[in-house]
Design a protein around this motif. Structure first.
Motif, PDB file in Angstrom:
ATOM      1  N   TYR A  14       0.823  -1.206   0.000  1.00 28.09           N
ATOM      2  CA  TYR A  14       0.000   0.000   0.000  1.00 28.09           C
ATOM      3  C   TYR A  14       0.862   1.262   0.000  1.00 28.09           C
ATOM      4  O   TYR A  14       2.032   1.224   0.365  1.00 28.09           O
ATOM      5  N   CYS A  19      -2.567   1.716   6.370  1.00 30.11           N
ATOM      6  CA  CYS A  19      -3.885   1.427   5.798  1.00 30.11           C
ATOM      7  C   CYS A  19      -4.701   0.701   6.864  1.00 30.11           C
ATOM      8  O   CYS A  19      -4.320  -0.372   7.318  1.00 30.11           O
ATOM      9  N   ASN A  21      -7.504  -1.484   8.898  1.00 32.54           N
ATOM     10  CA  ASN A  21      -8.038  -2.823   8.651  1.00 32.54           C
ATOM     11  C   ASN A  21      -9.566  -2.762   8.546  1.00 32.54           C
ATOM     12  O   ASN A  21     -10.288  -3.323   9.359  1.00 32.54           O
ATOM     13  N   TYR A  22     -10.061  -2.056   7.507  1.00 24.71           N
ATOM     14  CA  TYR A  22     -11.500  -1.898   7.316  1.00 24.71           C
ATOM     15  C   TYR A  22     -12.178  -3.262   7.179  1.00 24.71           C
ATOM     16  O   TYR A  22     -11.820  -4.052   6.325  1.00 24.71           O
ATOM     17  N   CYS A  25     -10.247  -6.338   6.390  1.00 22.02           N
ATOM     18  CA  CYS A  25      -9.788  -6.581   5.021  1.00 22.02           C
ATOM     19  C   CYS A  25      -8.360  -7.110   4.936  1.00 22.02           C
ATOM     20  O   CYS A  25      -7.998  -7.763   3.950  1.00 22.02           O
ATOM     21  N   HIS A  26      -7.536  -6.871   5.949  1.00 13.72           N
ATOM     22  CA  HIS A  26      -6.157  -7.367   5.921  1.00 13.72           C
ATOM     23  C   HIS A  26      -6.098  -8.873   6.131  1.00 13.72           C
ATOM     24  O   HIS A  26      -5.063  -9.484   5.865  1.00 13.72           O
ATOM     25  N   CYS A  31      -7.107 -10.908   1.422  1.00 12.13           N
ATOM     26  CA  CYS A  31      -6.229 -10.136   2.311  1.00 12.13           C
ATOM     27  C   CYS A  31      -5.832  -8.806   1.675  1.00 12.13           C
ATOM     28  O   CYS A  31      -4.730  -8.316   1.854  1.00 12.13           O
ATOM     29  N   SER A  32      -6.728  -8.226   0.904  1.00 15.88           N
ATOM     30  CA  SER A  32      -6.473  -6.967   0.228  1.00 15.88           C
ATOM     31  C   SER A  32      -7.476  -5.919   0.687  1.00 15.88           C
ATOM     32  O   SER A  32      -8.669  -6.184   0.773  1.00 15.88           O
ATOM     33  N   CYS A  33      -6.966  -4.719   0.924  1.00 20.58           N
ATOM     34  CA  CYS A  33      -7.818  -3.587   1.271  1.00 20.58           C
ATOM     35  C   CYS A  33      -7.876  -2.586   0.121  1.00 20.58           C
ATOM     36  O   CYS A  33      -8.293  -1.441   0.314  1.00 20.58           O
ATOM     37  N   TYR A  36     -10.771  -0.184  -0.715  1.00 24.35           N
ATOM     38  CA  TYR A  36     -11.015   1.029   0.064  1.00 24.35           C
ATOM     39  C   TYR A  36     -10.168   2.204  -0.419  1.00 24.35           C
ATOM     40  O   TYR A  36     -10.164   3.259   0.194  1.00 24.35           O
ATOM     41  N   CYS A  43      -4.808   3.162   1.396  1.00 25.81           N
ATOM     42  CA  CYS A  43      -5.072   1.780   0.996  1.00 25.81           C
ATOM     43  C   CYS A  43      -4.929   1.572  -0.515  1.00 25.81           C
ATOM     44  O   CYS A  43      -5.318   0.530  -1.033  1.00 25.81           O
TER      45      CYS A  43
END
Length: 105
Positions: A14, A19, A21-22, A25-26, A31-33, A36, A43
Motif C-alpha cells: 500500500y 492502511c 483494517n476496514y 480486510c487485511h 487479504c487486500s484492502c 477502500y 489503501c
C-alpha cells in the motif's frame, strides 16, 4: 514487489503502512484492502517505484550480457533508479541486490 492476484500469502503493498483494517480486510478472503482506495488513499496500491524496478531489471540484464542498452537508455534507467532512491525507495529496492549490480558494472 508483489503483483496480483492478491492472497494472504501475496498481499499488496500500500501507499502507506497505516492502511486501516476496514472490516478485517487485511485478514479475510484476498487479504487486500485495495477496495477502500477510493475512500482512503493509504489503501491504494503503491506503484511509485514500478519504473525503478523495471529499470533495475533492465540494468541487470544489460550488465549480465543478456541485453544491450544504448548509452541514452542506460542514463534514463539510472535516472529512474536514482529518483526512486531519493524518494525513499532504498529499502524497497534492496531485493535487487544493488551491490551485485555494481559488481557487474
Amino acid at each position: 514487489p508483489p503483483h496480483a492476484p492478491w492472497s494472504c500469502g501475496n498481499k499488496p503493498k500500500y501507499l502507506s503502512t497505516s492502511c486501516p483494517n476496514y472490516y478485517n480486510c487485511h485478514n479475510k478472503e484476498s487479504c487486500s484492502c485495495l477496495g477502500y482506495c477510493g475512500y482512503d488513499t493509504r489503501c491504494c496500491l503503491d506503484t511509485r517505484f514500478d519504473s525503478a524496478v523495471k529499470a533495475l531489471k533492465a540494468l541487470l540484464a544489460h550488465y549480465a550480457g543478456d541485453a544491450q542498452l544504448s548509452d541514452h537508455q542506460l542514463e534514463a534507467m539510472a535516472s529512474d533508479v536514482s529518483s526512486a532512491m531519493a524518494a525513499g525507495a532504498d529499502n524497497y529496492l534492496t531485493a535487487f541486490r544493488i551491490d551485485a549490480l555494481l559488481e557487474l558494472a
